[in-house]
Design an enzyme around this catalytic site. Sequence first.
Site, PDB file in Angstrom:
ATOM      1  N   ARG A  77       7.670   1.518  -2.577  1.00  0.00           N
ATOM      2  CA  ARG A  77       6.600   1.012  -1.732  1.00  0.00           C
ATOM      3  C   ARG A  77       7.718  -0.637  -2.678  1.00  0.00           C
ATOM      4  O   ARG A  77       6.565  -1.089  -2.927  1.00  0.00           O
ATOM      5  CB  ARG A  77       5.917   0.737  -0.514  1.00  0.00           C
ATOM      6  CG  ARG A  77       5.864  -0.882   0.004  1.00  0.00           C
ATOM      7  CD  ARG A  77       4.875  -0.480   0.317  1.00  0.00           C
ATOM      8  NE  ARG A  77       4.578  -2.361   0.956  1.00  0.00           N
ATOM      9  CZ  ARG A  77       3.023  -3.185   1.151  1.00  0.00           C
ATOM     10  NH1 ARG A  77       2.530  -2.790  -0.087  1.00  0.00           N
ATOM     11  NH2 ARG A  77       3.257  -4.037   2.091  1.00  0.00           N
ATOM     12  N   HIS A  92       7.221 -10.124   0.865  1.00  0.00           N
ATOM     13  CA  HIS A  92       5.626 -10.498   0.567  1.00  0.00           C
ATOM     14  C   HIS A  92       5.564 -11.272  -0.023  1.00  0.00           C
ATOM     15  O   HIS A  92       6.152 -11.367  -1.337  1.00  0.00           O
ATOM     16  CB  HIS A  92       6.108  -8.621  -0.588  1.00  0.00           C
ATOM     17  CG  HIS A  92       4.943  -8.215  -1.055  1.00  0.00           C
ATOM     18  ND1 HIS A  92       4.122  -7.252  -1.017  1.00  0.00           N
ATOM     19  CD2 HIS A  92       3.942  -8.584  -2.034  1.00  0.00           C
ATOM     20  CE1 HIS A  92       3.259  -7.212  -1.557  1.00  0.00           C
ATOM     21  NE2 HIS A  92       3.012  -8.293  -2.228  1.00  0.00           N
ATOM     22  N   GLU A 146       1.020  -8.233   4.074  1.00  0.00           N
ATOM     23  CA  GLU A 146      -0.542  -9.271   4.249  1.00  0.00           C
ATOM     24  C   GLU A 146      -0.108 -10.528   4.922  1.00  0.00           C
ATOM     25  O   GLU A 146      -0.999 -10.947   3.801  1.00  0.00           O
ATOM     26  CB  GLU A 146      -1.492  -9.412   2.915  1.00  0.00           C
ATOM     27  CG  GLU A 146      -1.606  -7.983   2.332  1.00  0.00           C
ATOM     28  CD  GLU A 146      -2.399  -7.581   1.157  1.00  0.00           C
ATOM     29  OE1 GLU A 146      -2.483  -9.224   0.650  1.00  0.00           O
ATOM     30  OE2 GLU A 146      -3.030  -7.071   0.875  1.00  0.00           O
ATOM     31  N   ASN A 206      -3.879  -1.945   3.728  1.00  0.00           N
ATOM     32  CA  ASN A 206      -4.185  -2.246   2.340  1.00  0.00           C
ATOM     33  C   ASN A 206      -5.383  -2.812   1.962  1.00  0.00           C
ATOM     34  O   ASN A 206      -6.199  -3.555   2.942  1.00  0.00           O
ATOM     35  CB  ASN A 206      -3.797  -3.204   1.468  1.00  0.00           C
ATOM     36  CG  ASN A 206      -1.889  -3.392   1.633  1.00  0.00           C
ATOM     37  OD1 ASN A 206      -1.013  -2.519   1.623  1.00  0.00           O
ATOM     38  ND2 ASN A 206      -1.306  -4.157   1.545  1.00  0.00           N
ATOM     39  N   TYR A 219      -9.041  -2.774  -0.828  1.00  0.00           N
ATOM     40  CA  TYR A 219      -9.533  -2.037  -2.717  1.00  0.00           C
ATOM     41  C   TYR A 219     -11.106  -3.030  -2.751  1.00  0.00           C
ATOM     42  O   TYR A 219     -11.209  -1.934  -3.417  1.00  0.00           O
ATOM     43  CB  TYR A 219      -8.613  -4.164  -2.871  1.00  0.00           C
ATOM     44  CG  TYR A 219      -6.842  -3.830  -3.357  1.00  0.00           C
ATOM     45  CD1 TYR A 219      -6.809  -3.246  -4.475  1.00  0.00           C
ATOM     46  CD2 TYR A 219      -6.308  -4.626  -2.352  1.00  0.00           C
ATOM     47  CE1 TYR A 219      -4.997  -3.140  -5.117  1.00  0.00           C
ATOM     48  CE2 TYR A 219      -4.892  -3.972  -2.772  1.00  0.00           C
ATOM     49  CZ  TYR A 219      -4.727  -4.048  -3.627  1.00  0.00           C
ATOM     50  OH  TYR A 219      -3.043  -3.593  -3.848  1.00  0.00           O
ATOM     51  N   GLU A 262      -1.366   0.360   0.463  1.00  0.00           N
ATOM     52  CA  GLU A 262      -1.849  -0.448  -1.579  1.00  0.00           C
ATOM     53  C   GLU A 262      -3.500  -0.089  -1.254  1.00  0.00           C
ATOM     54  O   GLU A 262      -3.807   0.128  -0.866  1.00  0.00           O
ATOM     55  CB  GLU A 262      -1.134  -1.866  -1.733  1.00  0.00           C
ATOM     56  CG  GLU A 262      -0.768  -1.928  -1.565  1.00  0.00           C
ATOM     57  CD  GLU A 262      -0.910  -4.241  -1.910  1.00  0.00           C
ATOM     58  OE1 GLU A 262      -1.204  -4.411  -2.359  1.00  0.00           O
ATOM     59  OE2 GLU A 262       0.199  -4.917  -1.150  1.00  0.00           O
TER      60      GLU A 262
HETATM   61  C1  FCB Z   1      -2.936  -7.247  -2.814  1.00  0.00           C
HETATM   62  C2  FCB Z   1      -0.806  -7.840  -2.869  1.00  0.00           C
HETATM   63  C3  FCB Z   1      -0.713  -6.906  -3.996  1.00  0.00           C
HETATM   64  C4  FCB Z   1      -1.165  -7.454  -4.877  1.00  0.00           C
HETATM   65  C5  FCB Z   1      -2.067  -6.376  -5.156  1.00  0.00           C
HETATM   66  C6  FCB Z   1      -3.273  -6.515  -5.775  1.00  0.00           C
HETATM   67  O1  FCB Z   1      -3.109  -8.611  -2.022  1.00  0.00           O
HETATM   68  O2  FCB Z   1      -0.265  -6.979  -1.515  1.00  0.00           O
HETATM   69  O3  FCB Z   1       0.499  -7.293  -3.900  1.00  0.00           O
HETATM   70  O4  FCB Z   1      -1.288  -8.528  -5.585  1.00  0.00           O
HETATM   71  O5  FCB Z   1      -3.208  -6.934  -4.132  1.00  0.00           O
END
Ligand code: FCB
Length: 473
Positions: free
Chosen positions: A86, A130, A175, A302, A304, A379
């Site tokens: 990607r 992006h 995002e 995405n 985290y 992500e």
């Molecule tokens: C996301 C972004 C990516 C990267 C990660 C850690 O928010 O899409 O570009 O910075 O975080």
Amino acid sequence: MTSGSDDYRDAGLGFPHDFVLGSATASYQIEGAWDEDGRGPSIWDTFSKTPGRVVNGDTGDVASDHYHRLDEDLDVMKNLGLEAYRFSISWPRIQPSGKGPINAAGIDFYSRLVDGLLARGIRPIATLYHWDLPQPLEDAGGWPNRDTAFRFAEYAAIVGEALGDRVHTWTTLNEPWCSAYLGYAAGAHAPGRSSGADALAAVHHLNLGHGLALQALRSVVSNNAQFSVTLNFHVIRPGSIGSDEAVRRIDALANRAFTGPMLRGAYPDDLIDDTRKITDWSFVLPGDLETINQPIDILGVNYYSTTTVQMWDGRKARQTADGHKDAGGTPWPGSEMVEFIQQPGPYTSMGWNIAPEGLEDLLLDLHRQFPAQPLMITENGAAFEDELVEGAVHDVKRIDYLRRHFTAAHRAMQRGVDLRGYLVWSLMDNFEWAYGYTKRFGIVYVDYTTLKRTVKDSGHWFSELVQSRRIPE
Ligand code: FCB
């Protein structure tokens, strides 16, 4: 099969053969060559060159030098065994002034990238946006300006014409939450503005741009490509005081502001009520919601970490631990009375809490809300303090992070979620936005002095996962 344990380190979990395993990057974060071959300036060039905006004054001028190392990087991907890659396309490489003339050298670069992927048996997943908006479009008002959505569709048609015989999956936006709120309200990302009203107008015009770009792409591509968008869902946990209200407000701004129009055809009533003092939403014109609400083949997720919120009781200093670099403004227009509470650890070096159960909960929740919608993790990954010692990077914490999140994804699939793949962020170390080069997310290490690439232990581990289709021991 090992029964689920709470640390998300189950052994021996396997993924089906059609489950796509790969990694992700973004143009401004890796390419460099910021002023070469006709590329125009983007808002991130301007922002990163503005003193005080990015840690250490870092810029993407050189970044990971991917633009000059395309073949080498393609070989790295091949050697890792990636099934999908990607990447994002830099709009100012394709249209240096954001509209009008096409820069043939820009098209050529991405054409070579796509051909190089296909030649190595890697599925190209292309993101159109992006975050690197051509600076002239920002000068004309940026995403708060409705015209930007139409310019985006024009750009989508150009790229679709050029690559629409070969790209497997198109993603309109990455995002949009970050583009709108971090860019136009918090001031933490380019273009660094801090107006809640502008941020909400940006939300709508990003949504509109998504719909218009889907229409444009669908009318020009010649293969049977898939279409998608990638959202950064906030997994919101309740704190104590007034938590239901706090969770509802942040869910509206963060999540439903995008899934509402895109997947249901309407903005949530509570979002409009919560923000009425800031905007009357008159930028939503008749027909817009129909344009935005189009079927997508894949919803990109995405993930985290999680977020914990409660209402501020006004008696003590308000906490603002929302996980992004503090630039003075708030990314939460109209909900300034919500507190973002420090999460329990452990943390990555971003200060983000490690919570694999949040990924499982998110996937289950999306499946519950949109049962017919296939999902893909576009992500997931982590920054840690990596050290290159004698040609190796023993990043055990990243392996542990990935192991636990792969376990979470697997558990969600076992519980019925239609999850089609998992792309690790990131293929290589890169420019981490307002944090510059201080945060390393790669499964491949980049030495920023020599630009040499070294596969980290996590890269080898992931490679083994892709080959065996099992989470390695
Ligand atoms: C996301 C972004 C990516 C990267 C990660 C850690 O928010 O899409 O570009 O910075 O975080």
